[in-house]
Design an enzyme around this catalytic site. Structure first.
Site, short mmCIF file in Angstrom:
data_model
loop_
_atom_site.label_atom_id
_atom_site.label_comp_id
_atom_site.label_asym_id
_atom_site.label_seq_id
_atom_site.Cartn_x
_atom_site.Cartn_y
_atom_site.Cartn_z
N ASN A 34 0.94 -1.27 0.15
CA ASN A 34 -0.15 0.03 -0.20
C ASN A 34 0.87 1.17 0.07
O ASN A 34 2.21 1.25 -0.13
CB ASN A 34 -0.93 0.01 1.13
CG ASN A 34 -0.29 -0.05 2.58
OD1 ASN A 34 0.55 0.83 2.79
ND2 ASN A 34 -0.44 -1.39 3.36
N PHE A 63 -4.40 3.62 14.30
CA PHE A 63 -4.83 4.48 13.47
C PHE A 63 -6.10 3.87 12.78
O PHE A 63 -6.20 2.82 12.85
CB PHE A 63 -3.66 4.81 12.60
CG PHE A 63 -2.97 5.96 12.86
CD1 PHE A 63 -1.95 5.74 14.07
CD2 PHE A 63 -2.80 7.33 12.37
CE1 PHE A 63 -0.89 6.70 14.64
CE2 PHE A 63 -2.02 8.19 12.71
CZ PHE A 63 -0.95 7.79 13.91
N LYS A 76 -11.11 -3.25 18.15
CA LYS A 76 -9.93 -3.45 18.54
C LYS A 76 -9.52 -3.41 19.94
O LYS A 76 -8.41 -4.16 20.46
CB LYS A 76 -9.32 -2.77 17.36
CG LYS A 76 -9.29 -2.85 16.25
CD LYS A 76 -8.27 -2.56 15.27
CE LYS A 76 -8.81 -2.81 13.88
NZ LYS A 76 -7.64 -3.15 12.63
N ASP A 86 -3.80 -6.47 4.98
CA ASP A 86 -4.87 -7.42 5.46
C ASP A 86 -4.81 -8.47 4.90
O ASP A 86 -5.35 -9.59 5.55
CB ASP A 86 -6.29 -6.76 5.45
CG ASP A 86 -6.44 -5.52 6.29
OD1 ASP A 86 -6.01 -5.81 7.63
OD2 ASP A 86 -6.71 -4.34 5.88
O1 PMT Z 1 3.27 6.09 6.34
P1 PMT Z 1 2.55 7.51 6.05
O2 PMT Z 1 2.80 7.50 4.56
O3 PMT Z 1 3.21 8.52 6.62
O4 PMT Z 1 0.90 7.23 6.22
C1 PMT Z 1 0.37 7.26 7.31
C2 PMT Z 1 -0.64 6.23 7.49
C3 PMT Z 1 -1.92 6.92 6.63
C4 PMT Z 1 -0.29 4.89 6.85
C5 PMT Z 1 -1.01 6.27 8.98
O5 PMT Z 1 -1.27 7.52 9.43
C6 PMT Z 1 -2.37 5.15 9.35
O6 PMT Z 1 -3.49 5.58 9.06
N1 PMT Z 1 -1.84 4.19 9.62
C7 PMT Z 1 -2.99 2.99 9.67
C8 PMT Z 1 -3.20 2.31 8.39
C9 PMT Z 1 -4.06 1.27 8.53
O7 PMT Z 1 -3.98 -0.16 8.29
O8 PMT Z 1 -5.23 1.55 8.85
P2 PMT Z 1 -6.63 0.48 9.20
O9 PMT Z 1 -7.74 1.33 9.23
O10 PMT Z 1 -6.49 -0.45 8.16
O11 PMT Z 1 -6.27 -0.39 10.30
C10 PMT Z 1 -6.68 0.09 11.82
C11 PMT Z 1 -5.35 0.07 12.71
O12 PMT Z 1 -5.27 -1.46 12.80
C12 PMT Z 1 -4.45 0.56 12.49
O13 PMT Z 1 -3.71 0.79 13.83
C13 PMT Z 1 -3.32 -0.62 11.70
O14 PMT Z 1 -2.10 -0.31 12.08
C14 PMT Z 1 -3.87 -1.55 12.37
N2 PMT Z 1 -3.83 -3.02 11.62
C15 PMT Z 1 -4.35 -3.03 10.39
C16 PMT Z 1 -4.32 -4.40 9.81
C17 PMT Z 1 -3.72 -5.32 10.26
N3 PMT Z 1 -3.78 -6.50 9.82
N4 PMT Z 1 -3.22 -5.33 11.61
C18 PMT Z 1 -3.38 -4.24 12.37
O15 PMT Z 1 -2.92 -4.06 13.33
#
Ligand code: PMT
Length: 401
Positions: free
Chosen positions: A209, A322, A340, A278
């Site tokens: 991504n 995030f 979560k 994911d």
């Molecule tokens: O790295 P940059 O270019 O500076 O960009 C920053 C960012 C946009 C990546 C950052 O600010 C951000 O939003 N990170 C979270 C990205 C994400 O995976 O979001 P999500 O909504 O899909 O996941 C929710 C949370 O679960 C996140 O804290 C993520 O780290 C976590 N997660 C997600 C998938 C997974 N398999 N395991 C996780 O722990």
């Protein structure tokens, strides 16, 4: 802001040694007390008397000479400063410190001090880019030494590139920041994840991504500056890891999962700023997948949700996640907070180019059980401090301002 602070300046034998004179002058004008150690090579490029006059202190050069201060000289000097600034830092000095060599007054003082050490590397671009030098720099960063990155530009040897001594004003500003940032996270063990993960399809292709790691690195850097013990678990990025953090590089979500779980029990808090994939391909092809005439169907399987698993396992740890969204940020961030088991979700809209992925700035909602705080657009560095302020409150540390 550096009024009354004690700064020990180590000057190595690079042509930029003459520019360190300006650094001494500016620090003194701002009220800092400055002492100078010169390597013998540095004295061939500039007279010690210049530094002596500007610092209003005797210059220290030899290890085994009549002491200028009351104690074993390198130990007394090592105990004196609030910060040891090595500017310019040559490839030779960086290599010696990495190898644990202490064969002159400056390298011995660096080894003996407990003050933060900040290097300002300055050298010819080819030397700077030499893999040995880069490896030494990476190792010192991992060990917690600070760095002020050299500029890109014209160099005294007639070439252009990275390795130029930075503007003295930038050095003084960074010294000020380092000396005045409150160390209000001292004693906190923090795990930060950053960057996207990669899921290989075959030896040449992967799914990933747009995460660059900027947000996570900004949080890790700010936390280390504020005194936290930081473990940075990072997917592949093009960024220089911040000084003062232990860096654990990973590639896939499963590797990130493993690395995070290994550290989890020993930390007080986790900030999941990474964008772990994911899904991963259900099968990995050992050879390059050949293109055919028709469409290609890939079967993907779910990767574990690291944050959700932390939410299940948590004991005392504070969890910050995030939410990367393309609409309904507040609602979805709140859903993720509950699903979560996190204490705080930083919701950001990743549909634009000015904030979210890859940008210098971000604009977010901080969502917790009590409600939503809107944080207007600001640099990721500023936002990192804002998030850490909330973390500090959640850790039960006294918070003012
Ligand atoms: O790295 P940059 O270019 O500076 O960009 C920053 C960012 C946009 C990546 C950052 O600010 C951000 O939003 N990170 C979270 C990205 C994400 O995976 O979001 P999500 O909504 O899909 O996941 C929710 C949370 O679960 C996140 O804290 C993520 O780290 C976590 N997660 C997600 C998938 C997974 N398999 N395991 C996780 O722990």
């Amino acid at each position: 802001m550096v009024e009354g602070k004690r700064i020990l300046l180590g000057v190595c034998g690079g042509i930029a040694a003459y520019k360190a004179v300006e650094v001494v002058s500016r620090l003194r004008k701002r009220g800092a007390e400055v002492r100078v150690i010169m390597t013998r090579a540095a004295t061939k490029l500039i007279q010690p008397l210049t530094f002596q006059t500007l610092s209003a202190n005797p210059v220290h050069i030899e290890m085994l000479e009549e002491p200028k201060v009351w104690n074993v000289e390198h130990i007394a000097l090592a105990q004196w400063p609030d910060l040891l600034l090595v500017a310019p830092a040559t490839a030779n000095m960086i290599g010696k410190v990495r190898a644990g060599i202490a064969d002159d007054l400056l390298s011995t003082t660096i080894m003996a001090t407990r003050a933060p050490v900040v290097f300002v590397p300055a050298m010819n671009v080819n030397m700077y880019e030499n893999p040995v030098v880069q490896d030494n720099l990476a190792c010192l960063r991992r060990l917690g030494y600070g760095f002020i990155e050299p500029d890109i530009g014209w160099q005294a040897c007639g070439v252009e590139g990275r390795g130029r001594f930075p503007d003295p004003e930038r050095i003084v500003a960074e010294v000020e920041t380092r000396l005045t940032t409150p160390r209000d996270l001292e004693g906190v063990r923090l795990l930060v994840t950053a960057g996207g993960t990669r899921e290989a399809l075959d030896p040449v292709r992967f799914l990933s991504n747009r995460s660059t790691g900027k947000m996570g690195y900004a949080i890790a850097a700010a936390a280390a500056r504020r005194g936290a013990e930081v473990i940075l678990v990072t997917g592949p990025t093009n960024l220089v890891p911040p000084g003062g953090c232990r860096v654990v590089p990973v590639t896939t979500t499963l590797e990130m999962y493993q690395a995070v779980m290994e550290q989890f029990e020993a930390v007080d808090a986790v900030v999941m700023a990474a964008a772990p994939a994911d899904y991963r391909p259900a099968t990995y092809s050992e050879t390059k997948i050949k293109k055919g005439e028709g469409p290609l169907t890939l079967t993907l399987e779910r990767n574990p949700d690291i944050l959700m698993e932390l939410g299940r396992r948590r004991d005392k740890q504070v969890l910050i996640g995030f939410a990367a969204e393309t609409g309904n940020v507040a609602t979805r961030a709140r859903e993720k907070l509950l699903a979560k088991g996190a204490d705080l979700i930083v919701g950001n809209d990743v549909s634009g180019t000015e904030t979210g992925f890859a940008s210098e700035d971000n604009e977010v909602l901080l969502v917790d059980a009590d409600g939503v705080e809107e944080v207007p657009r600001q640099s990721k560095a500023e936002l990192a401090d804002r998030i850490l302020h909330r973390l500090r409150a959640m850790l039960g540390k006294d918070v003012t301002g």
